[in-house]
Scaffold this motif. Structure first.
Motif, PDB file in Angstrom:
ATOM      1  N   VAL A 157       0.844  -1.183   0.000  1.00 53.60           N
ATOM      2  CA  VAL A 157       0.000   0.000   0.000  1.00 53.60           C
ATOM      3  C   VAL A 157       0.890   1.247   0.000  1.00 53.60           C
ATOM      4  CG1 VAL A 157      -1.838   1.211   1.211  1.00 53.60           C
ATOM      5  CG2 VAL A 157      -1.707  -1.262   1.333  1.00 53.60           C
ATOM      6  N   GLY A 158       0.623   2.164  -0.938  1.00 58.18           N
ATOM      7  CA  GLY A 158       1.401   3.390  -1.011  1.00 58.18           C
ATOM      8  C   GLY A 158       2.690   3.273  -1.804  1.00 58.18           C
ATOM      9  N   PHE A 159       2.886   2.156  -2.499  1.00 59.84           N
ATOM     10  CA  PHE A 159       4.112   1.957  -3.282  1.00 59.84           C
ATOM     11  C   PHE A 159       3.984   2.438  -4.724  1.00 59.84           C
ATOM     12  CE2 PHE A 159       7.374  -1.081  -1.299  1.00 59.84           C
ATOM     13  CZ  PHE A 159       7.189  -0.528  -0.050  1.00 59.84           C
ATOM     14  N   GLY A 160       2.813   2.962  -5.104  1.00 59.60           N
ATOM     15  CA  GLY A 160       2.675   3.582  -6.427  1.00 59.60           C
ATOM     16  C   GLY A 160       2.151   2.679  -7.523  1.00 59.60           C
ATOM     17  N   LYS A 161       1.245   1.753  -7.182  1.00 63.78           N
ATOM     18  CA  LYS A 161       0.655   0.892  -8.211  1.00 63.78           C
ATOM     19  C   LYS A 161      -0.255   1.691  -9.150  1.00 63.78           C
ATOM     20  CE  LYS A 161      -1.253  -1.950  -5.221  1.00 63.78           C
ATOM     21  NZ  LYS A 161      -0.729  -1.432  -3.939  1.00 63.78           N
ATOM     22  N   THR A 162      -1.013   2.638  -8.576  1.00 63.81           N
ATOM     23  CA  THR A 162      -1.989   3.374  -9.379  1.00 63.81           C
ATOM     24  C   THR A 162      -1.332   4.199 -10.470  1.00 63.81           C
ATOM     25  OG1 THR A 162      -3.486   3.481  -7.470  1.00 63.81           O
ATOM     26  CG2 THR A 162      -3.923   4.984  -9.283  1.00 63.81           C
ATOM     27  N   GLU A 163      -0.190   4.801 -10.174  1.00 64.33           N
ATOM     28  CA  GLU A 163       0.511   5.584 -11.193  1.00 64.33           C
ATOM     29  C   GLU A 163       0.917   4.698 -12.372  1.00 64.33           C
ATOM     30  OE1 GLU A 163       2.509   8.284 -13.527  1.00 64.33           O
ATOM     31  OE2 GLU A 163       1.056   8.659 -11.924  1.00 64.33           O
ATOM     32  N   LEU A 164       1.349   3.478 -12.099  1.00 67.23           N
ATOM     33  CA  LEU A 164       1.721   2.566 -13.175  1.00 67.23           C
ATOM     34  C   LEU A 164       0.490   2.163 -13.987  1.00 67.23           C
ATOM     35  CD1 LEU A 164       4.413   0.211 -11.596  1.00 67.23           C
ATOM     36  CD2 LEU A 164       4.608   2.563 -12.425  1.00 67.23           C
ATOM     37  N   ALA A 165      -0.631   1.951 -13.298  1.00 66.53           N
ATOM     38  CA  ALA A 165      -1.875   1.623 -14.000  1.00 66.53           C
ATOM     39  C   ALA A 165      -2.296   2.777 -14.906  1.00 66.53           C
ATOM     40  CB  ALA A 165      -2.982   1.312 -12.990  1.00 66.53           C
ATOM     41  N   MET A 166      -2.118   4.006 -14.421  1.00 68.58           N
ATOM     42  CA  MET A 166      -2.468   5.172 -15.235  1.00 68.58           C
ATOM     43  C   MET A 166      -1.617   5.243 -16.505  1.00 68.58           C
ATOM     44  SD  MET A 166      -3.014   8.117 -12.330  1.00 68.58           S
ATOM     45  CE  MET A 166      -4.518   8.214 -11.371  1.00 68.58           C
ATOM     46  N   ARG A 167      -0.357   4.900 -16.392  1.00 65.46           N
ATOM     47  CA  ARG A 167       0.524   4.914 -17.567  1.00 65.46           C
ATOM     48  C   ARG A 167       0.110   3.837 -18.570  1.00 65.46           C
ATOM     49  NH1 ARG A 167       6.558   6.731 -15.471  1.00 65.46           N
ATOM     50  NH2 ARG A 167       5.805   8.335 -14.030  1.00 65.46           N
ATOM     51  N   ALA A 168      -0.293   2.677 -18.051  1.00 67.92           N
ATOM     52  CA  ALA A 168      -0.772   1.615 -18.937  1.00 67.92           C
ATOM     53  C   ALA A 168      -2.066   2.037 -19.635  1.00 67.92           C
ATOM     54  CB  ALA A 168      -0.985   0.329 -18.144  1.00 67.92           C
ATOM     55  N   VAL A 169      -2.969   2.662 -18.879  1.00 73.74           N
ATOM     56  CA  VAL A 169      -4.238   3.130 -19.441  1.00 73.74           C
ATOM     57  C   VAL A 169      -3.986   4.199 -20.508  1.00 73.74           C
ATOM     58  CG1 VAL A 169      -6.326   4.440 -18.906  1.00 73.74           C
ATOM     59  CG2 VAL A 169      -5.651   2.532 -17.445  1.00 73.74           C
ATOM     60  N   PHE A 170      -3.070   5.115 -20.238  1.00 70.77           N
ATOM     61  CA  PHE A 170      -2.757   6.163 -21.206  1.00 70.77           C
ATOM     62  C   PHE A 170      -2.248   5.535 -22.508  1.00 70.77           C
ATOM     63  CE2 PHE A 170      -0.470   9.619 -23.224  1.00 70.77           C
ATOM     64  CZ  PHE A 170      -1.247  10.730 -22.945  1.00 70.77           C
ATOM     65  N   LYS A 171      -1.427   4.519 -22.378  1.00 71.83           N
ATOM     66  CA  LYS A 171      -0.898   3.817 -23.554  1.00 71.83           C
ATOM     67  C   LYS A 171      -2.025   3.196 -24.374  1.00 71.83           C
ATOM     68  CE  LYS A 171       2.795   0.481 -24.669  1.00 71.83           C
ATOM     69  NZ  LYS A 171       3.797   1.471 -25.133  1.00 71.83           N
ATOM     70  N   ALA A 172      -2.998   2.606 -23.666  1.00 72.52           N
ATOM     71  CA  ALA A 172      -4.144   1.999 -24.351  1.00 72.52           C
ATOM     72  C   ALA A 172      -4.958   3.055 -25.093  1.00 72.52           C
ATOM     73  CB  ALA A 172      -5.019   1.256 -23.342  1.00 72.52           C
ATOM     74  N   VAL A 173      -5.196   4.184 -24.435  1.00 71.40           N
ATOM     75  CA  VAL A 173      -5.987   5.253 -25.045  1.00 71.40           C
ATOM     76  C   VAL A 173      -5.265   5.832 -26.263  1.00 71.40           C
ATOM     77  CG1 VAL A 173      -6.977   7.554 -24.677  1.00 71.40           C
ATOM     78  CG2 VAL A 173      -7.175   5.805 -22.896  1.00 71.40           C
ATOM     79  N   GLN A 174      -3.931   5.903 -26.186  1.00 72.87           N
ATOM     80  CA  GLN A 174      -3.140   6.372 -27.325  1.00 72.87           C
ATOM     81  C   GLN A 174      -3.345   5.488 -28.560  1.00 72.87           C
ATOM     82  OE1 GLN A 174      -0.392   9.117 -27.565  1.00 72.87           O
ATOM     83  NE2 GLN A 174      -2.225   9.662 -26.443  1.00 72.87           N
TER      84      GLN A 174
END
Length: 515
Positions: A157-174
């Motif tokens: 918890v608090g290790f930054g999983k969500t930021e990595l998920a956001m980068r993956a999502v951004f890649k998908a949207v691209q």
């Protein structure tokens, strides 16, 4: 196989040749000190450190300890072993069928990072930790392959999983693909929606929060999703319901996978055959751990904490008014805030009155799962604005709550909660990453004799309070729970006959044979 440092006197172990035994410690045997394992009829089996090959940890026995096997007659052990091997062979075929089907399915190969992707990633005011960097590279490698991704992202918890998920999502949207972000609870889905909107605000990306409310807004959102006008769809199990028709899904992010029910997981399987799936967990369930042990599922572990993050101090003791008053005032005196968790909703308001008498002048807010979402939102806004000193809550806050100024967590009747819940709740504090010491207090009623498993849970939580302890807690939790799921179905006597670790070894060998 077991290591000498893992041997515990009085615990059950399995020898691949002779069966189930108990470790008795180091004993003198013909003038030499050796490890002693006791079998049926008090017959000892003595081995040196180098002869521990073939011994496996049996696992938790609960109230039903296994029968010891005989060193003399191997008939019973051979029979049990053969039955378990047959079951392992059957399960190996089932597992391989599931994951071969996915591996043989052609997915979408996402493009390499674009300049816009790099711009998005450089906008955050911090540098990824080494663990985060390695994990995002593994995720991107999967996404850029034409094989559907099925990866577990495990990080405390608090290790930054969500930021990595956001980068993956951004890649998908691209790549003009829709992304689903599935959360197990409304409060977490809402938190994700707020966070995604803020993170993606500089880009023309449409984000929708799918709720269960039946109104015109929801009807319009469903139309927009079907027409491809919504890029990122966030919600609870509603996002995988039959009424939602997607235009072109490319990625599904599943947060806190261990909290999803079987029905929801079945729905996910139905729509994700050729879709990249990224699951996230701070405390993966035993079944997930077993799949990763078998190398059937890919796993990325964020094993390095963010800079300036300090491990919480965890203590466990009976509820004591003077101690609790001290803990609360210690936090208030440094300008901080407190979480006080009681999972009995009926007690919350009486507990509020009690705390108000204990600490006069304290400002208390209440949050629980039976409140309306707007009531929860208002209370959380007061907490974020520091208009509340102490938030009294049920376990509804175990996921999705980030209050950087709250660095003390007190849990009432902590003996009633599982380790995964306790760890998630502890993760609500110490999130500011400014090197402030946070405190987690696990309390239980005075004069109450704790059940052995409850006592062990609290002991494990106190011992595993370091940064990155979530994975270890999951392993210990699997030991305590005993023989749970392997591929999603409850097992019969096949595992109890030979122990979990040896059964996993059998399953691994059968999988190698099938491959």
């Amino acid at each position: 196989m077991v290591k000498k440092e893992d041997l515990v006197i009085g615990s059950f172990y399995v020898n691949s040749r002779y069966g189930i035994c108990i470790y008795m410690g180091i004993k003198d045997f013909v003038g030499q000190l050796k490890h002693c394992f006791m079998f049926k009829d008090n017959r000892g089996y003595y081995v040196s450190d180098g002869e521990l090959n073939g011994f496996y940890k049996y696992g938790n026995v609960g109230n039903n300890p296994p029968k010891l096997d005989s060193l003399i007659s191997k008939i019973s052990w051979r029979r049990k072993k053969q039955k378990s091997m047959a079951e392992a062979r059957k399960q190996a075929k089932e597992l391989l069928e599931i994951y071969k089907n996915r591996a043989n399915t052609k997915g979408f190969a996402f493009s390499k990072d674009t300049p816009l992707q790099r711009q998005f990633e450089h906008e955050v005011p911090f540098t990824l930790s080494p663990g985060q960097f390695r994990c995002i590279m593994e995720i991107k490698r999967d996404m850029e392959s034409d094989k559907p991704m099925d990866r577990l992202l495990c990080g405390d918890v608090g290790f930054g999983k969500t930021e990595l998920a956001m980068r993956a999502v951004f890649k998908a949207v691209q790549n003009r693909k829709q992304s689903i972000v599935l959360a197990p609870a409304k409060i977490l889905a809402h938190q994700h929606y707020v966070d995604f909107v803020e993170r993606f605000k500089n880009y023309n990306i449409k984000i929708g929060l799918l709720t269960s409310k039946r109104n015109k807004e929801r009807a319009q959102l469903l139309k927009d999703i079907a027409n491809g006008n919504i890029d990122i769809i966030i919600g609870t199990q509603n996002v995988v319901s039959k009424c939602v028709k997607y235009h072109d899904i490319g990625l599904m992010v599943i947060d806190e996978e261990q909290k999803l029910g079987v029905a929801t997981k079945d729905k996910i399987k139905a729509i994700s055959a050729n879709v990249d799936v990224l699951s996230m967990s701070g405390t993966p369930i035993p079944r997930t751990l077993n799949l990763t042990k078998l190398h059937i599922r890919d796993i990325s572990v964020i094993d390095t904490p963010p800079a300036n993050k300090k491990a919480p101090m965890t203590e466990s003791y009976p509820w004591d008014n003077d101690k609790i008053k001290y803990v609360i005032e210690r936090e208030l005196n440094r300008g901080g805030q407190i979480f006080l968790v009681d999972n009995n909703i009926n007690e919350l308001y009486a507990l509020r009155d009690y705390i108000e008498k204990l600490v006069p002048g304290i400002k208390i807010g209440i949050v629980h799962g039976k409140m309306r979402q707007n009531e929860i939102d208002d209370t959380m806004e007061y907490m974020l604005d520091k208009k509340i000193d102490l938030l009294l809550a049920s376990t509804v806050i175990e996921v999705g709550i980030t209050v950087k100024n709250a660095n003390t967590m007190i849990i009432f009747n902590s003996q009633m909660l599982g380790m995964s819940q306790l760890h998630q709740l502890r993760g609500r504090i110490g999130r500011s990453n400014n090197n402030i010491q946070s405190y987690c207090i696990l309390t239980y009623p005075k004069n109450k004799k704790l059940e052995p498993t409850a006592k062990e849970r609290l002991k494990i939580m106190c011992e595993n309070s370091y940064l990155g302890s979530g994975f270890k807690i999951s392993e210990r939790n699997a030991d305590l729970k005993g023989f749970g799921e392997i591929i999603g179905l409850k097992q019969s006597g096949h595992i109890t006959n030979v122990g979990m670790d040896y059964y996993i070894n059998m399953l691994t060998q059968r999988i190698k044979e099938e491959v």
